[in-house]
Design a protein around this motif. Structure first.
Motif, mmCIF file in Angstrom:
data_model
loop_
_atom_site.group_PDB
_atom_site.id
_atom_site.type_symbol
_atom_site.label_atom_id
_atom_site.label_comp_id
_atom_site.label_asym_id
_atom_site.label_seq_id
_atom_site.Cartn_x
_atom_site.Cartn_y
_atom_site.Cartn_z
ATOM 1 N N ILE A 88 0.860 -1.187 0.000
ATOM 2 C CA ILE A 88 0.000 0.000 0.000
ATOM 3 C C ILE A 88 0.894 1.234 0.000
ATOM 4 C CG2 ILE A 88 -1.887 -1.162 1.184
ATOM 5 C CD1 ILE A 88 -0.988 0.213 3.750
ATOM 6 N N PRO A 89 0.407 2.357 -0.511
ATOM 7 C CA PRO A 89 1.254 3.564 -0.598
ATOM 8 C C PRO A 89 1.547 4.138 0.782
ATOM 9 C CG PRO A 89 -1.001 4.044 -1.267
ATOM 10 C CD PRO A 89 -0.923 2.566 -1.118
ATOM 11 N N TRP A 90 2.650 4.862 0.837
ATOM 12 C CA TRP A 90 3.019 5.515 2.089
ATOM 13 C C TRP A 90 2.062 6.659 2.389
ATOM 14 C CZ3 TRP A 90 6.122 3.074 5.089
ATOM 15 C CH2 TRP A 90 7.142 2.290 4.564
ATOM 16 N N PRO A 91 1.847 6.942 3.684
ATOM 17 C CA PRO A 91 1.045 8.116 4.026
ATOM 18 C C PRO A 91 1.806 9.400 3.700
ATOM 19 C CG PRO A 91 1.988 7.137 6.013
ATOM 20 C CD PRO A 91 2.292 6.195 4.882
ATOM 21 N N ASN A 92 1.087 10.455 3.445
ATOM 22 C CA ASN A 92 1.693 11.748 3.143
ATOM 23 C C ASN A 92 2.048 12.430 4.455
ATOM 24 O OD1 ASN A 92 2.553 14.033 1.826
ATOM 25 N ND2 ASN A 92 0.491 14.913 1.672
ATOM 26 N N LEU A 93 3.335 12.522 4.753
ATOM 27 C CA LEU A 93 3.772 13.044 6.040
ATOM 28 C C LEU A 93 4.606 14.302 5.861
ATOM 29 C CD1 LEU A 93 4.882 9.724 7.809
ATOM 30 C CD2 LEU A 93 2.735 10.966 8.109
ATOM 31 N N LEU A 94 4.498 15.199 6.836
ATOM 32 C CA LEU A 94 5.300 16.401 6.906
ATOM 33 C C LEU A 94 6.310 16.227 8.034
ATOM 34 C CD1 LEU A 94 5.713 19.415 6.014
ATOM 35 C CD2 LEU A 94 4.116 20.027 7.851
ATOM 36 N N TRP A 95 7.611 16.496 7.757
ATOM 37 C CA TRP A 95 8.667 16.310 8.750
ATOM 38 C C TRP A 95 9.234 17.665 9.141
ATOM 39 C CZ3 TRP A 95 9.996 11.488 10.614
ATOM 40 C CH2 TRP A 95 9.457 10.394 9.930
ATOM 41 N N VAL A 96 9.359 17.918 10.460
ATOM 42 C CA VAL A 96 9.902 19.184 10.940
ATOM 43 C C VAL A 96 10.934 18.904 12.027
ATOM 44 C CG1 VAL A 96 7.770 20.442 10.434
ATOM 45 C CG2 VAL A 96 8.134 19.492 12.712
ATOM 46 N N ASP A 97 11.810 19.891 12.277
ATOM 47 C CA ASP A 97 12.817 19.746 13.320
ATOM 48 C C ASP A 97 12.369 20.446 14.593
ATOM 49 O OD1 ASP A 97 13.115 22.449 12.842
ATOM 50 O OD2 ASP A 97 15.056 22.252 11.828
ATOM 51 N N GLY A 149 -2.175 5.138 18.700
ATOM 52 C CA GLY A 149 -1.126 4.210 19.105
ATOM 53 C C GLY A 149 -0.587 3.381 17.964
ATOM 54 N N CYS A 150 -1.359 3.261 16.877
ATOM 55 C CA CYS A 150 -0.947 2.427 15.744
ATOM 56 C C CYS A 150 -0.107 3.179 14.724
ATOM 57 C CB CYS A 150 -2.179 1.873 15.034
ATOM 58 S SG CYS A 150 -3.123 0.699 16.014
ATOM 59 N N MET A 151 -0.137 4.499 14.774
ATOM 60 C CA MET A 151 0.546 5.268 13.741
ATOM 61 C C MET A 151 2.050 4.986 13.720
ATOM 62 S SD MET A 151 0.122 7.173 11.246
ATOM 63 C CE MET A 151 1.253 8.003 10.139
ATOM 64 N N ARG A 152 2.628 4.707 14.862
ATOM 65 C CA ARG A 152 4.068 4.415 14.892
ATOM 66 C C ARG A 152 4.385 3.179 14.062
ATOM 67 N NH1 ARG A 152 3.681 3.123 21.279
ATOM 68 N NH2 ARG A 152 1.586 2.330 21.085
ATOM 69 N N PHE A 153 3.465 2.195 14.071
ATOM 70 C CA PHE A 153 3.706 0.991 13.286
ATOM 71 C C PHE A 153 3.575 1.261 11.792
ATOM 72 C CE2 PHE A 153 1.905 -1.099 17.279
ATOM 73 C CZ PHE A 153 3.167 -1.209 17.848
ATOM 74 N N VAL A 154 2.761 2.240 11.428
ATOM 75 C CA VAL A 154 2.644 2.615 10.023
ATOM 76 C C VAL A 154 3.954 3.239 9.524
ATOM 77 C CG1 VAL A 154 1.377 4.070 8.388
ATOM 78 C CG2 VAL A 154 0.151 2.906 10.222
ATOM 79 N N LEU A 155 4.673 3.917 10.422
ATOM 80 C CA LEU A 155 5.922 4.584 10.043
ATOM 81 C C LEU A 155 7.128 3.655 10.017
ATOM 82 C CD1 LEU A 155 5.734 7.854 12.151
ATOM 83 C CD2 LEU A 155 5.432 7.641 9.699
ATOM 84 N N LEU A 156 7.005 2.518 10.644
ATOM 85 C CA LEU A 156 8.165 1.679 10.923
ATOM 86 C C LEU A 156 8.997 1.351 9.690
ATOM 87 C CD1 LEU A 156 7.179 -1.011 13.555
ATOM 88 C CD2 LEU A 156 9.239 0.382 13.520
ATOM 89 N N GLU A 157 8.358 0.862 8.654
ATOM 90 C CA GLU A 157 9.111 0.356 7.507
ATOM 91 C C GLU A 157 9.938 1.460 6.860
ATOM 92 O OE1 GLU A 157 8.480 -2.378 3.492
ATOM 93 O OE2 GLU A 157 6.765 -1.366 4.418
ATOM 94 N N THR A 158 9.356 2.651 6.715
ATOM 95 C CA THR A 158 10.116 3.724 6.084
ATOM 96 C C THR A 158 11.274 4.182 6.959
ATOM 97 O OG1 THR A 158 9.946 5.833 4.946
ATOM 98 C CG2 THR A 158 8.679 5.600 6.971
ATOM 99 N N LEU A 159 11.122 4.135 8.287
ATOM 100 C CA LEU A 159 12.224 4.499 9.170
ATOM 101 C C LEU A 159 13.343 3.470 9.096
ATOM 102 C CD1 LEU A 159 10.330 5.787 12.343
ATOM 103 C CD2 LEU A 159 11.476 7.137 10.590
ATOM 104 N N LEU A 160 12.982 2.193 9.084
ATOM 105 C CA LEU A 160 14.000 1.145 8.973
ATOM 106 C C LEU A 160 14.744 1.239 7.647
ATOM 107 C CD1 LEU A 160 11.967 -1.844 10.449
ATOM 108 C CD2 LEU A 160 13.918 -0.714 11.530
#
Length: 705
Positions: free
Chosen positions: A433-442, A539-550
């Protein structure tokens, strides 16, 4: 026996250990074994090495039980021994033997042994010795009184003279130039270690029994590097504690030191042996010792020992919180017969209103048993499919007249059954499935592309990512303490990733309001709002991010809750968990899926199988959330099914945080001081009225008293 002989045997033992450490010895041949003192003292230091004995006096073999001390025993004079009988290589021991022959004979014996052995290790009295020492047996009369100058008559040897009245020489010879270099280094190191124990060795009153005390004290500097010596010393200390009341303080202090060292190395079986002895024999009424025994046996999942030490603690203190918790949270496991009974009970049709009320609960418990405890087989999979189908079709939770609380409980069971997406578990290659559209900030609230983050992380040598997800409310309440705690206390070069659900255009201002301008802080959020907004999604959103972070950072990712404060010991925990794909904070005292994983703390290493599990988590969460009926425990179900999927289709290396590596129980302010973890602790801030200061690490070892 003269003090010099104690020192001589200790020096020989240390030299043997150094030789073994440099190059494993193939054999030890004890020439002139006598009463077998060398084997009694030293064999446990080389437990894998074959030992042989050569003894000239036949009756000594039986009276000293040499056959029980050596692998083979030969009755012969070393001067005419058939050397083909002894193993090639290794080391020959000549303890007070060469002075029983003339100097030329002694030189010939050494040279002859070196044709067969790699080393010859010699103990040789110098000058006049008391005749009573040698008058006990035949062949003990001295033929030649050696002087220090005559030691050079033996070629290729390195020697140390232990001065005394009289003196004793310890010499080692090698047959090859390379062996001579190793022998020289081994002897010099052994002599240095012996000198370090000079204060103890000159106190002759300490050496009542050389088997229990002489070598015990001399080898003290070797104990941290040679496990066999550690084990030997532990056994001696246990014997000494029971047999020498006047020395109990010394023995107990040593045992506590060994326990601390074993815990620091996560050597739990070694730690259990020591602490069980201390809690059973030495200090049966000491609450701190009993608590340590309880914790170590809990780690090893020894229910009998947990029962014993927990019951003892409760007899001393009926309000002991940890003992109560340990006795009610022992690891459980269902047998195949017990699983069959649950499946049969859940498969039966309800006949009464009360049975209808319990039917969904029975279905859920049977499904939990099949997933958590049953073998993965076609038969069990078929049973699981049938139970899930029955649960989804069943509307018993809508019975009229039910108590509102019971109605809510049944509704939750229904949600759990709907959340069991067996189709995606059984598919060996779930769709992408496609990645979610995320905005990254510092930390300054400035947008930073993910590629830039990756370059920064590589430049700074980031070792670990801490990942948590939350909504705006939890971000405002807990994020500052969570981030500051990790930045201040973590003993690893780790970055923190926070995902704010629904941040949108307010994301940058939210991050700026945190007031933490640190390059180790990364914050992301949906822009615009995510397609599904449900508090259970946070609580589940972190698992959605996991693969792209790894994929992006190629470092381990530790998922936690944002109201969870990790204090210290992260590196120690990560070092112990090296080699696994995924490591779970699993509470094996539970029998159901919804409470199997505590705080969803999960460590993912950047391995192909961990990434595959992360891909499954993302797919599963998006699929199940789109159905609208979502369980409160969706994150627990997600982890359970992801692990089950991986086990069905691959051979992952899955680990588990030890029960006391991180605390599996939520604290309250009332039990905080009573409940102590063995190594490190964490806290749930949401259980406190205010954001109290981050706790210092609980001391995890026993101080010697």
């Amino acid at each position: 026996m003269a003090l010099e002989l104690y020192e001589g045997r200790n020096l020989m033992a240390l030299t043997l250990c150094n030789l073994e450490r440099a190059r494993p010895l193939t054999a030890v041949v004890d020439i002139g074994a006598g009463s077998g003192s060398h084997a009694r003292l030293m064999r446990e230091l080389l437990p894998q090495t074959p030992w042989s004995a050569v003894e000239i006096w036949g009756p000594e073999v039986e009276s000293a039980c040499l056959n029980g001390l050596y692998d083979s025993v030969y009755i012969a004079d070393v001067q005419c021994l058939d050397l083909t009988l002894i193993p090639d290589g290794g080391v020959a021991l000549l303890g007070e033997v060469l002075d029983r022959m003339s100097l030329p004979q002694a030189v010939a014996v050494v040279n002859r042994l070196l044709t067969r052995m790699e080393y010859v290790l010699i103990s040789l009295p110098l000058g006049e010795w008391h005749a009573t020492v040698w008058a006990e047996r035949p062949f003990n009369h001295r033929v030649h009184l050696w002087t220090p100058d005559e030691l050079h008559a033996i070629p290729g040897g390195v020697h140390v003279v232990l001065l005394g009245h009289p003196a004793l020489a310890i010499m080692i010879c090698a047959r090859s130039p390379a062996g001579q270099e190793l022998a020289r280094a081994a002897m010099q190191a052994a002599h240095a270690e012996l000198a370090a124990c000079e204060r103890l060795l000159t106190d002759e009153g300490r050496f009542r029994d050389y088997e229990d005390t002489g070598l015990l004290l001399t080898l003290q500097t070797r104990l941290t590097t040679l496990p066999s010596i550690q084990e030997w010393r532990v056994k001696r200390a246990m014997q000494g504690w029971q047999e020498q009341p006047e020395a109990r303080e010394t023995h107990s202090t040593f045992l506590l030191e060994r326990f601390n060292d074993a815990v620091a190395r996560s050597a739990w079986h070694e730690a259990a042996r020591v602490i069980d002895f201390l809690a059973t024999v030495c200090y049966p009424n000491s609450q701190p010792v009993l608590e340590m025994a309880l914790r170590v046996n809990g780690i090893l999942n020894r229910p009998d020992q947990v029962d014993r030490f927990g019951s003892t603690l409760l007899s001393l203190n009926p309000q002991h919180h940890e003992a109560h918790v340990a006795l009610v949270t022992r690891e459980v496991h269902f047998s195949e017969a017990e699983i069959d009974a649950k499946v049969t009970q859940a498969a039966s049709d309800p006949q009464t209103v009360s049975e209808c009320v319990l039917h969904l609960q029975n279905l859920y418990h049977a499904i939990s048993a099949l997933i958590l405890f049953a073998d993965i087989s076609p038969e069990r999979t078929g049973q699981l499919q049938n139970l899930l189908h029955a649960g989804r079709q069943y509307d018993g939770y809508l019975l009229e007249g039910l108590d509102p609380a019971m109605l809510k409980t049944n509704h939750r069971f229904k949600e759990l059954l709907v959340a069991m997406d067996l189709e995606v578990v059984l598919d060996p290659q779930p769709p992408v499935i496609p990645w979610p559209n995320l905005l990254w900030v510092d930390g300054d609230g400035q947008e930073v592309p993910l590629a830039t983050w990756r370059a920064r992380a590589a430049q700074h040598g980031v070792e670990l990512l801490f990942l948590a997800a939350m909504d705006e409310k939890y971000f405002t309440k807990y994020a500052k303490v969570y981030v500051e705690g990790l930045l201040a206390k973590s003993d690893m070069n780790g970055w923190i990733v926070l995902c704010i659900i629904g941040g949108g255009e307010r994301l940058c201002s939210l991050v700026r309001s945190l007031g933490i301008r640190d390059e180790r802080l990364m914050v992301c959020g949906h822009d615009p709002q995510p397609p599904i907004v449900d508090y259970r999604y946070y609580g589940c959103m972190r698992f959605v991010l996991l693969e792209t972070l790894l994929d992006t950072f190629a470092v381990p990712v530790l998922c936690t809750d944002v109201d969870l404060i990790l204090t210290r010991g992260i590196r120690e925990m990560l070092d112990r968990c090296a080699g696994f794909d995924v490591v779970f904070n699993e509470n094996r005292a539970t029998m159901t899926i919804a409470d199997r994983f505590v705080a969803n703390m999960t460590l993912f290493h950047p391995t192909p199988l961990a990434k595959r599990m992360a891909a499954f988590l993302r797919l599963y969460i998006v699929r199940v959330m789109s159905r609208g009926l979502v369980s409160d425990f969706i994150d627990q179900v997600a982890l359970t099914l992801a692990r089950w999927h991986l086990l069905r289709h691959a051979q992952p290396r899955l680990g588990r945080f030890h029960h006391f590596d991180i605390n599996n129980y939520m604290f309250t302010s009332g039990n905080m001081e009573q409940f102590r973890t063995l190594s490190r602790e964490y806290r749930f801030l949401s259980l406190y009225a205010n954001n109290e200061a981050i706790s210092e690490t609980t001391q995890w070892w026993l101080e010697p008293s």
